[in-house]
Scaffold this active site. Structure first.
Site, mmCIF file in Angstrom:
data_model
loop_
_atom_site.group_PDB
_atom_site.id
_atom_site.type_symbol
_atom_site.label_atom_id
_atom_site.label_comp_id
_atom_site.label_asym_id
_atom_site.label_seq_id
_atom_site.Cartn_x
_atom_site.Cartn_y
_atom_site.Cartn_z
ATOM 1 N N ARG A 1 -13.327 7.453 -0.267
ATOM 2 C CA ARG A 1 -12.072 7.272 -1.007
ATOM 3 C C ARG A 1 -10.992 8.199 -0.446
ATOM 4 O O ARG A 1 -11.247 9.367 -0.192
ATOM 5 C CB ARG A 1 -12.288 7.572 -2.501
ATOM 6 C CG ARG A 1 -13.326 6.645 -3.107
ATOM 7 C CD ARG A 1 -13.512 6.874 -4.588
ATOM 8 N NE ARG A 1 -14.590 6.003 -5.085
ATOM 9 C CZ ARG A 1 -15.008 5.947 -6.330
ATOM 10 N NH1 ARG A 1 -14.440 6.718 -7.252
ATOM 11 N NH2 ARG A 1 -15.982 5.132 -6.668
ATOM 12 N N ARG B 1 -14.558 16.507 -5.838
ATOM 13 C CA ARG B 1 -13.807 15.339 -5.377
ATOM 14 C C ARG B 1 -13.653 15.387 -3.859
ATOM 15 O O ARG B 1 -12.842 16.134 -3.336
ATOM 16 C CB ARG B 1 -12.423 15.324 -6.039
ATOM 17 C CG ARG B 1 -11.629 14.039 -5.837
ATOM 18 C CD ARG B 1 -10.236 14.140 -6.429
ATOM 19 N NE ARG B 1 -10.237 14.340 -7.862
ATOM 20 C CZ ARG B 1 -10.321 13.345 -8.746
ATOM 21 N NH1 ARG B 1 -10.394 12.109 -8.349
ATOM 22 N NH2 ARG B 1 -10.303 13.608 -10.040
ATOM 23 N N GLU C 1 -17.010 13.713 -15.015
ATOM 24 C CA GLU C 1 -17.384 12.307 -15.110
ATOM 25 C C GLU C 1 -18.426 12.010 -14.037
ATOM 26 O O GLU C 1 -18.147 12.115 -12.847
ATOM 27 C CB GLU C 1 -16.149 11.429 -14.904
ATOM 28 C CG GLU C 1 -16.443 9.948 -14.993
ATOM 29 C CD GLU C 1 -15.281 9.096 -14.485
ATOM 30 O OE1 GLU C 1 -14.119 9.454 -14.773
ATOM 31 O OE2 GLU C 1 -15.557 8.095 -13.811
ATOM 32 N N SER D 1 -19.260 5.831 -14.786
ATOM 33 C CA SER D 1 -18.405 4.928 -15.551
ATOM 34 C C SER D 1 -19.144 3.620 -15.672
ATOM 35 O O SER D 1 -19.406 2.966 -14.667
ATOM 36 C CB SER D 1 -17.092 4.664 -14.811
ATOM 37 O OG SER D 1 -16.122 5.588 -15.191
ATOM 38 N N ARG E 1 -21.338 15.487 -8.442
ATOM 39 C CA ARG E 1 -21.064 16.048 -9.762
ATOM 40 C C ARG E 1 -22.337 16.360 -10.529
ATOM 41 O O ARG E 1 -22.384 17.308 -11.316
ATOM 42 C CB ARG E 1 -20.157 15.102 -10.547
ATOM 43 C CG ARG E 1 -18.796 15.023 -9.877
ATOM 44 C CD ARG E 1 -17.834 14.156 -10.603
ATOM 45 N NE ARG E 1 -16.565 14.109 -9.863
ATOM 46 C CZ ARG E 1 -15.528 13.377 -10.237
ATOM 47 N NH1 ARG E 1 -15.604 12.626 -11.326
ATOM 48 N NH2 ARG E 1 -14.416 13.401 -9.525
#
Length: 424
Positions: free
Chosen positions: A261, A276, A348, A351, A389
């Site tokens: 990403r 990230r 997070e 999801s 994470r």
RNA sequence: GGGGAGGUGGCCGAGUGGCUAAAGGCGCACGCUUGCUAAGCGUGUGUACCGAAAGGUACCGAGGGUUCGAAUCCCUCCCUCUCCGCCA
């Protein structure tokens, strides 16, 4: 993509749904306008073509050369009209299609209303905050001190937001991947896939990443290859353009893949540590479900992801994402967050979303129902789980006063029985 | 990267300009039969869009062209298989 029939028939509720996400519902009126034009053109064209087909049949039967010539002459005006009609169609269809691809999914009624992430609803909290008799440190300190990460060399090799895991750090991540896949494959009923990490653009339209979110993706400069931002893309497209057996549903797949990403939008955010990066690893869960049971499938899949956190001994919570924070493609979404005691924040790690037929319609993934009718499946997916994470939370949660990290029991068999990571 | 072959319905496989949505077979569904050995017979069986319906239109890898008319002719592209080269 929404069903154009639904937009026609349930215009008001679709608009209200879109507005609840903060989207501009005016696009619906534009769509309806173009849809009307398109249908009008189609009817006109169909009629003209029917005339031409009938005339051509007559010509085929007519043997007399003069009569034949007359018939051919007579049909020329129809041909011209068809040409005119055909010239107008592509413009309308492309405009309509572009609009349709840019309409987000409509939230289910049960999704809490809200403007943004502050309005997400905490549905459950599991586990207590870990107690320390010392000040817990953030993972980047712990990992550097243990020599299981190298930020400097990662940056030397690839630039900011890259790092190198080394030694037990690399092994711990590998253990997590293997363990998670094993749990999903052996206990939760998912077939493991190892998919390509580069895909054609069509796949990204299927999952909804394109056309709107291309600027968060990496791509090959010369060919139509895009680096996947999640295994969701190749796995969902595994069945693109297929018609599945109703009896085969639900189909469950778990896949590990690297994810890429750009993170353009979050420039200054989360620059420390491994929260990230431009590249990270993830195990993804995807289900192809019957529309009647897809909502339950979301709960099931979410629990499949959640239980991993429990088994790792991590404090975590479940969020019901509000309308304003819903992603483009989801009609309902649950986030799993785990606590990082060192950085003092919720991370997070998954999801879990239900997309209804939104993705299936784009990717043309259908099933033959009991009546023999082809219908779109519903897709459901969620991380199970995102590696960096989870790694953060494991390391920060299980850090010891002496700077070592205790390896969660479930991972020890995957680490050759090792119980702690200690400095080299 | 170079040479050869090919892309038709769930599958196999006909089809080289008109009545072909597409023969035939397999498979599948329903019905019948149960004295021609788990077999036989009959009927049905693509998708999408428009339409209240009748019905219409489109689709034979994709796109364009020729023609009154194309699965069938022409052009471009994509893909698959295969032989050679290269290679983790």
């Amino acid at each position: 993509m929404l069903d154009i029939q639904r937009i026609r028939k349930e215009t008001d509720s679709v608009k209200r749904g879109l507005e609840s996400t903060g989207a501009d519902a005016a696009i619906i009126d534009q769509i309806l306008e173009l849809d009307t034009q398109r249908r009008h053109l189609q009817q006109e064209g169909d009629t003209l073509r029917a005339q031409l087909n009938a005339a051509s049949r007559d010509i085929g039967r007519e043997k007399d050369p003069d009569a034949r010539k007359a018939l051919i002459d007579a049909v020329s005006s129809v041909k011209k009209q068809i040409k005119d009609n055909e010239n107008r169609v592509p413009e309308i269809e492309e405009a309509l299609n572009t609009l349709m691809l840019n309409v987000p999914n409509v939230p289910l009624p049960e999704v809490p209303l809200g403007d943004g992430e502050d309005d997400n609803v905490v549905m459950a909290e599991h586990g207590d905050a870990p107690a320390f008799d010392f000040a817990p440190r953030p993972h980047w300190e712990i990992m550097e001190q243990l020599g299981i990460i190298d930020f400097a060399r990662g940056q030397k090799i690839s630039g900011s937001r890259f790092y190198v895991l080394r030694g037990d750090g690399a092994r711990l991540q590998r253990a997590l991947i293997t363990w998670m896949l094993d749990v999903h494959a052996r206990e939760h009923g998912y077939e493991e896939l190892y998919p390509p990490a580069m895909v054609r653009s069509e796949c990204l339209y299927g999952t909804g990443n394109l056309p709107k979110f291309g600027d968060n993706l990496y791509r090959d400069a010369e060919e139509d290859y895009w680096f996947v931002p999640t295994a969701e893309v190749p796995v969902t497209n595994f069945y693109r353009d297929e018609i599945l057996d109703a009896q085969a549903l639900p189909i469950r797949h778990a896949a590990y893949s690297p994810c890429f990403r750009r993170e353009k939008m979050s420039h200054g955010k989360d620059t420390r540590g491994i929260k990230r990066g431009h590249q990270f690893d993830k195990v993804e869960l995807v289900q192809f479900a019957h529309p009647d049971t897809s909502r339950a499938a979301l709960d099931e899949l979410t629990e499949h992801a959640r239980v991993l956190l429990e088994r790792l001994g991590l404090r975590h919570r479940l969020l019901n994402i509000c309308t304003g924070d819903l992603s483009f493609v989801a009609c309902i979404k649950f986030d799993l967050e785990t606590w990082s005691p060192g950085s003092q924040e919720w991370l997070e790690v998954s999801s879990c979303s239900l997309f209804g037929d939104f993705q299936a319609r784009r990717a043309r993934i259908r099933f033959k129902d009991e009546a023999g009718t082809n219908r779109f499946v519903h897709t459901v997916n969620g991380s199970g789980l995102a590696l960096p994470r989870v790694l953060i939370s494991v390391i920060e949660t299980h850090q010891q006063a002496d700077g070592s990290v205790r390896i969660p029991d479930v991972l020890q068999p995957y680490m050759g029985g090792q119980t702690h990571i200690t400095a080299r």
